[in-house]
Every structure is written in C-alpha cells, then in structure tokens.
Motif scaffolding. Sequence first.
Motif, mmCIF file in Angstrom:
data_model
loop_
_atom_site.group_PDB
_atom_site.id
_atom_site.type_symbol
_atom_site.label_atom_id
_atom_site.label_comp_id
_atom_site.label_asym_id
_atom_site.label_seq_id
_atom_site.Cartn_x
_atom_site.Cartn_y
_atom_site.Cartn_z
ATOM 1 N N SER A 186 0.841 -1.197 0.000
ATOM 2 C CA SER A 186 0.000 0.000 0.000
ATOM 3 C C SER A 186 0.874 1.243 0.000
ATOM 4 C CB SER A 186 -0.912 0.020 1.240
ATOM 5 O OG SER A 186 -0.130 0.228 2.417
ATOM 6 N N GLU A 221 -5.714 -15.775 -8.022
ATOM 7 C CA GLU A 221 -6.930 -15.787 -7.194
ATOM 8 C C GLU A 221 -6.617 -16.141 -5.747
ATOM 9 O OE1 GLU A 221 -9.736 -14.586 -7.975
ATOM 10 O OE2 GLU A 221 -9.201 -14.252 -10.086
ATOM 11 N N VAL A 224 -5.516 -13.040 -4.022
ATOM 12 C CA VAL A 224 -6.673 -12.207 -3.711
ATOM 13 C C VAL A 224 -7.433 -12.749 -2.497
ATOM 14 C CG1 VAL A 224 -8.936 -11.432 -4.572
ATOM 15 C CG2 VAL A 224 -6.926 -11.383 -6.078
ATOM 16 N N ALA A 225 -7.546 -14.061 -2.399
ATOM 17 C CA ALA A 225 -8.358 -14.678 -1.348
ATOM 18 C C ALA A 225 -7.635 -14.805 -0.011
ATOM 19 C CB ALA A 225 -8.819 -16.067 -1.804
ATOM 20 N N SER A 226 -6.321 -14.685 -0.003
ATOM 21 C CA SER A 226 -5.546 -14.976 1.203
ATOM 22 C C SER A 226 -5.241 -13.732 2.024
ATOM 23 C CB SER A 226 -4.235 -15.673 0.830
ATOM 24 O OG SER A 226 -4.479 -16.892 0.163
ATOM 25 N N LYS A 227 -4.900 -13.975 3.291
ATOM 26 C CA LYS A 227 -4.513 -12.930 4.228
ATOM 27 C C LYS A 227 -3.154 -13.291 4.825
ATOM 28 C CE LYS A 227 -8.588 -10.959 3.804
ATOM 29 N NZ LYS A 227 -8.769 -9.673 3.090
ATOM 30 N N GLY A 289 -3.168 -8.943 2.217
ATOM 31 C CA GLY A 289 -4.526 -8.725 2.713
ATOM 32 C C GLY A 289 -5.226 -7.538 2.088
ATOM 33 N N VAL A 290 -4.472 -6.613 1.482
ATOM 34 C CA VAL A 290 -5.087 -5.445 0.845
ATOM 35 C C VAL A 290 -5.341 -5.670 -0.648
ATOM 36 C CG1 VAL A 290 -4.107 -3.821 2.491
ATOM 37 C CG2 VAL A 290 -2.846 -4.363 0.404
ATOM 38 N N ILE A 291 -4.973 -6.837 -1.154
ATOM 39 C CA ILE A 291 -5.193 -7.137 -2.578
ATOM 40 C C ILE A 291 -6.559 -7.802 -2.723
ATOM 41 C CG2 ILE A 291 -4.300 -8.313 -4.616
ATOM 42 C CD1 ILE A 291 -2.494 -6.106 -3.462
ATOM 43 N N ASP A 292 -7.493 -7.116 -3.379
ATOM 44 C CA ASP A 292 -8.868 -7.635 -3.435
ATOM 45 C C ASP A 292 -9.354 -7.975 -4.836
ATOM 46 O OD1 ASP A 292 -9.161 -5.104 -4.475
ATOM 47 O OD2 ASP A 292 -10.451 -4.343 -2.869
ATOM 48 N N HIS A 293 -8.489 -7.826 -5.852
ATOM 49 C CA HIS A 293 -8.898 -8.217 -7.201
ATOM 50 C C HIS A 293 -7.658 -8.304 -8.085
ATOM 51 C CE1 HIS A 293 -8.403 -3.896 -7.887
ATOM 52 N NE2 HIS A 293 -8.431 -4.147 -9.190
ATOM 53 N N ARG A 303 -3.264 3.103 -7.612
ATOM 54 C CA ARG A 303 -3.837 2.978 -6.265
ATOM 55 C C ARG A 303 -2.791 3.259 -5.193
ATOM 56 N NH1 ARG A 303 -2.697 -0.801 -2.204
ATOM 57 N NH2 ARG A 303 -3.146 -2.654 -3.480
#
Length: 321
Positions: A186, A221, A224-227, A289-293, A303
Amino acid sequence: MSLPPLFDRLRLPVIGSPLFIISGPDLVIAQCKAGIVGSFPALNARPQALLDEWLHQITEELSAWNRANPDRPAAPFAVNQIVHRSNDRLEADLATCAKWQVPIIITSLGAREDLNTAVHGWGGITLHDIIDDRFARKAIEKGADGLIAVAAGAGGHAGRLSPFALIQEIRQWFNGPLALSGSIASGDAVLAAQAMGADLAYIGSAFIATEEANAQPAYKESIVASKAADIVYSNLFTGVHGNYLRSSIEAAGLDPDNLPEGDLSTMNFGGNAGAKAWRDIWGSGQGIGVIDHVGTVAELVDRIAGEYRAAAARLAPVIAA
C-alpha cells in the motif's frame, strides 16, 4: 541519503521485486511505464539465449515509450542474478546484461566483488539483498552500491527481523541506497518505509495478482483470497527459509503446520529437481490482505500512488505540530 540520478525518473519510490517464474517482459515493461523500477530474475528466461531477446524487447519498448512520452519517461529496469554456486548460468547471463548495459543488477544469495566491478564497468549499479546487518556489511565491503533489506513478512526468501530493527542497524553506518522488503502493498506502507530510513519500497507479491504477471490464474486468485495468516514460513522447498501460500502447500498434499526441515542441498535454480516445487508451491509475502482483485499494473500503481499522497497529506499537519 541520496539516490543515483537514474532513480530521478521514478513516479513512486518503489522497486517491483523480481518474481521467480512470474516476472517477464510484459510485467517489467508495464511497471517501468507506470513509473516504478521493474525487474525480473535472469533465470526466468529459459533457455539462456532467451535472455538476450527479453532485454532487447524491454530496451526497445521502453525507448519507444520515452520518445512518445518525454514528459513521463519510463523508470529504469533491473535484472536479478542469483550468485549461489548452484547457478551455472551466472557468467553467461552477466555477459548478456553487459551487452544491453542493464542499468540495475540485483544480486541474491551471495556477494561477489568481481560481479560488482563488472556492472560498474558498463555504468550500472548493484543492489544486494540481505536479511541482517552482517550480510549487509559484507555486501558493501565487496562493492555493492546499495542494499535491499529483506525483513520478516517478505515473499519468497525472507528474513526473520523486524523492518524497524533491520533498517535502524543499517542506517547507523550506511548512507547509500537502501530499499525495504516485507509486507509492503500500500502507499501508506511505502511512506512508512521512507519514514523509518529506507529510500525505496520493494514490492513483489501485490504484482502477482496483475494481468501482466506470468502466474497461473489460480495463483492470482489465491493471492486475492488470502490474508497474512495464510502465509507459511519454511525452508523445505529450497533449503532457505521463505514465505509461501498455505493453499498451495495443501494442494501439494503437504501439511503446512508439520513441514519437515530442508537444507541447502535442496536448493536448485537450474529448473530440474527444484522446478516442480517452484511451480506448485506459491511464494507470497504477508502484505496481500489489501489485494482484493486482479487488475493491471497501471491500476495497482495508481492505487498505491494515491494512497501514498493521501498518507503524506494526512501526516503533514501532525509532523508540523
């Protein structure tokens, strides 16, 4: 602290880290056009002759971009060289980099004075990645121009130390170029890296989930799905400790919570015995965790740039007070 002039073209103080298998010309070119350093491991170009083609493509496309966009020149690019003795391509790859006068060489898993001298001979600079102060001192003693501090939480081969501890120890004696790697995804984190003493942020895992990355759709994917809690730290796969996605370890039929110990005999960068592990076990840092797509490199850099400016504006009155 000051950076060499080639970094003046950066839109953001960011290096896109070299991602094994994933980083190729498309990703590097997109990163450089977006205003950050793009990089790739030389070993991603297989067979070795392909490295010449890649460097030709990158050089020509970035030159064309600069001619068409004189007000927004591309950032410089970098090639990562594995210096470990298991890399029998090193000399040939260096010769190819010399031919194309690669501006930045990132060295890993070993520091060599002759390599640094060779890069300086064609006008390039070297950045060496390290996991502690002892290795940092060795790298500078052998002629590296700058350092990449790989702290806890970084993707792939990662250290154990807090970035606060690592950066402050290095800055006690070293005033040259210093990048920080570890959970940065970020603009706020980029600014934080600078606040603690780094010149540049080193971002890798976030770029896996981009359209230009050479990663399997399932890998993207999973990013995107992981933290952060889905990252497993192990030395099983290469003999050197690194961070990997839990989902890929489970898919390979292994228990992420009960992995055996590896050792240096398992290290392999030649694409033979180690290739399956690198293909099926997916590296990732803790910052995902901030990656959502899954989007484009340009979108991701936009961004991060927006967040960076917002964080600076938010902190300005606090600092002034």
